[in-house]
Design a protein around this motif. Structure first.
Motif, PDB file in Angstrom:
ATOM      1  N   TYR A 145       0.862  -1.193   0.000  1.00  0.00           N
ATOM      2  CA  TYR A 145       0.000   0.000   0.000  1.00  0.00           C
ATOM      3  C   TYR A 145       0.890   1.231   0.000  1.00  0.00           C
ATOM      4  N   ASP A 146       0.644   2.121  -0.971  1.00  0.00           N
ATOM      5  CA  ASP A 146       1.403   3.369  -1.090  1.00  0.00           C
ATOM      6  C   ASP A 146       0.726   4.423  -0.216  1.00  0.00           C
ATOM      7  N   GLU A 162       1.728   7.508   0.631  1.00  0.00           N
ATOM      8  CA  GLU A 162       1.718   8.868   0.087  1.00  0.00           C
ATOM      9  C   GLU A 162       0.630   9.044  -0.971  1.00  0.00           C
ATOM     10  N   ALA A 163       0.548   8.063  -1.854  1.00  0.00           N
ATOM     11  CA  ALA A 163      -0.465   8.152  -2.922  1.00  0.00           C
ATOM     12  C   ALA A 163      -1.826   7.651  -2.463  1.00  0.00           C
ATOM     13  N   GLN A 164      -1.842   7.031  -1.258  1.00  0.00           N
ATOM     14  CA  GLN A 164      -3.070   6.427  -0.734  1.00  0.00           C
ATOM     15  C   GLN A 164      -3.696   5.490  -1.778  1.00  0.00           C
ATOM     16  N   GLN A 165      -2.808   4.643  -2.309  1.00  0.00           N
ATOM     17  CA  GLN A 165      -3.214   3.729  -3.374  1.00  0.00           C
ATOM     18  C   GLN A 165      -2.780   2.306  -3.022  1.00  0.00           C
ATOM     19  N   SER A 202      -2.524  -1.974  -3.858  1.00  0.00           N
ATOM     20  CA  SER A 202      -2.176  -2.830  -4.985  1.00  0.00           C
ATOM     21  C   SER A 202      -3.330  -3.782  -5.280  1.00  0.00           C
TER      22      SER A 202
END
Length: 459
Positions: free
Chosen positions: A293-294, A296-299, A301
């Motif tokens: 889970y990114d 910073e990007a709140q994204q 996988s």
């Protein structure tokens, strides 16, 4: 569906209004498409995990095979033969002399002037080999020329033991039938050829190894002969198996001597262990990349938060835990294989691994391939995930069902939007027509009032 003529009669931006309505309604389709992309990504991710687990299963199976341990390598001092060895061989040195190579028998008939000319009519050819094998070819109405014989022999049962072709010697009767045994050695040679019910063909190809054959020239078959540390060995072929247990010799040159060395070779064991470590680490890396889970990007996988991925990760880590109840080396760490606590990856201490295999091969085999060993544990673990009823297939089936449902939702929503837009179009067309009529009436009334005004001024 946008109609460019809408709005012409009224002067209103009805065409743009329809486009705006369509874009607004399409947001529902975009949401479904987003879910479809996400679910397809999940399905693809399951496939990647499946491939990684299959690779791990293959590597673990290799560790469970007996021939992975105690391998031997061979070296030959000369070019009389080449050699290979299995783990059944015993390390040692052997002096070997190759006296003769195995060869196949060949028979050449007298020539005929025309290779397409029939030689008698019909008949039955019977070929008997030195090992007692007998096969017959019924010619009947078949072609009995040299060409026909070649076809009949070469298309016969392979156990016939011979192949046929033609030799052209350039003479007055140049076409000579050549029969060659399909295998080397004396037992594979033809001992007798007879032809019933066709005297002409019998005269051409009749053969008996025990007597003179004026119509046929024979090049006799030979067995291979070799001496291993002074002991004579005879072989039907030039590939000599288990004259030395676990060793295969391929003879290449006669009247030559060479020394064979059979030595311990641990490279196969080392490679198998490292291949397993690589496969294990690849699986862990794959799972990590698919569940990360990114922040910073709140994204997330494809499989962030997915239970299957976490289950696979936990199950394979648990399968590493085990030990042997006997021997000097009882755990993977003693063999030089440890888990990095930060990354979860396996690491190999090459020095400890080499020493363990060299000095305690039996312990290594028990630890990895023995009952309840690493190979068995990973076999059981990976089988839970693989196969038609495994965890992965169940997850893929669920993803397929979800994708099918989303497609139905998309199709239904799209049809509903099309119907709604068609209704808007009809309403806008009616409005446009009504506004055009009102504009026409307005223009007419304005004109009439203007004319009345002009008449009044004239009076």
């Amino acid at each position: 569906m946008a109609i460019s003529s809408i709005g012409v009669g009224s002067g209103l931006p009805l065409d743009q209004l329809l486009t705006d309505f369509r874009n607004s309604e399409n947001q529902a389709l975009a949401l479904i498409q987003k879910k479809q992309v996400s679910e397809q990504s999940r399905l693809t991710a399951y496939g990647r995990i499946q491939s990684s687990i299959e690779a791990l299963k293959t590597a673990a199976e290799k560790l469970g095979k007996d021939d992975t341990y105690g391998g031997l390598k061979t070296s030959v001092s000369g070019d009389a033969f080449t050699a290979s060895a299995t783990n059944k061989a015993i390390a040692g040195q052997y002096d070997i002399r190759v006296e003769t190579l195995a060869s196949a028998q060949s028979l050449v008939t007298n020539g005929v002037a025309d290779r397409a000319q029939a030689i008698g009519t019909g008949g039955t050819i019977t070929i008997e080999l030195a090992d007692g094998t007998t096969q017959s070819i019924e010619l009947g109405s078949e072609d009995t020329s040299i060409n026909g014989l070649i076809k009949a022999i070469n298309q016969a049962d392979p156990s016939l033991g011979v192949r046929a072709t033609v030799i052209n010697d350039g003479g007055a009767e140049p076409h000579r039938l050549l029969l060659t045994a399909t295998a080397t050695g004396e037992n594979a040679a033809v001992s007798r050829i007879t032809v019933d019910d066709n005297a002409q063909l019998e005269a051409l190809i009749g053969f008996d190894s025990s007597g003179a054959n004026p119509n046929i020239q024979e090049q006799k078959a030979n067995n291979a002969t070799l001496f291993i540390n002074g002991i004579e060995i005879s072989s039907q072929t030039n590939q000599v198996e288990n004259a030395i247990e676990g060793v295969t010799l391929t003879l290449t040159k006669a009247d030559e001597s060479a020394t064979l060395k059979v030595e311990r070779d641990d490279a196969g064991t080392t490679q198998a262990i490292k291949a397993f470590v690589t496969a294990y680490n690849n699986l862990q890396s794959t799972i990590k990349s698919l569940t990360s889970y990114d922040v910073e990007a709140q994204q997330g996988s494809a499989l962030t938060g997915d239970t299957l991925a976490r289950r696979a990760q936990a199950a394979t880590r648990d399968a590493l835990n085990g030990f042997s109840s006997e021997g000097t080396l009882r755990t993977l760490s003693q063999l030089g294989i440890t888990t990095n606590p930060t990354t979860g990856q396996l690491e190999v201490n090459d020095e400890k691994l080499s020493a363990g295999i060299k000095d305690h091969l039996g312990d290594v085999q028990r630890l990895l391939a023995g009952e309840g060993g690493l190979a068995e544990r990973f076999k059981a673990t990976t089988e839970n995930f693989l196969g038609s009823k495994g965890y992965i297939q169940s997850a893929k089936d669920g993803a397929d069902r979800t994708l099918a449902n989303l497609q139905r939702q998309y199709d239904d929503t799209s049809a509903r939007i099309d119907a709604k837009m068609e209704n808007y179009r009809r309403q806008f067309t009616a409005l446009d027509s009504m506004m055009a009529q009102m504009s026409s009436v307005s223009s007419y009334l304005t004109q009439q009032l203007s004319m009345l005004g002009n008449l009044y001024e004239k009076k």
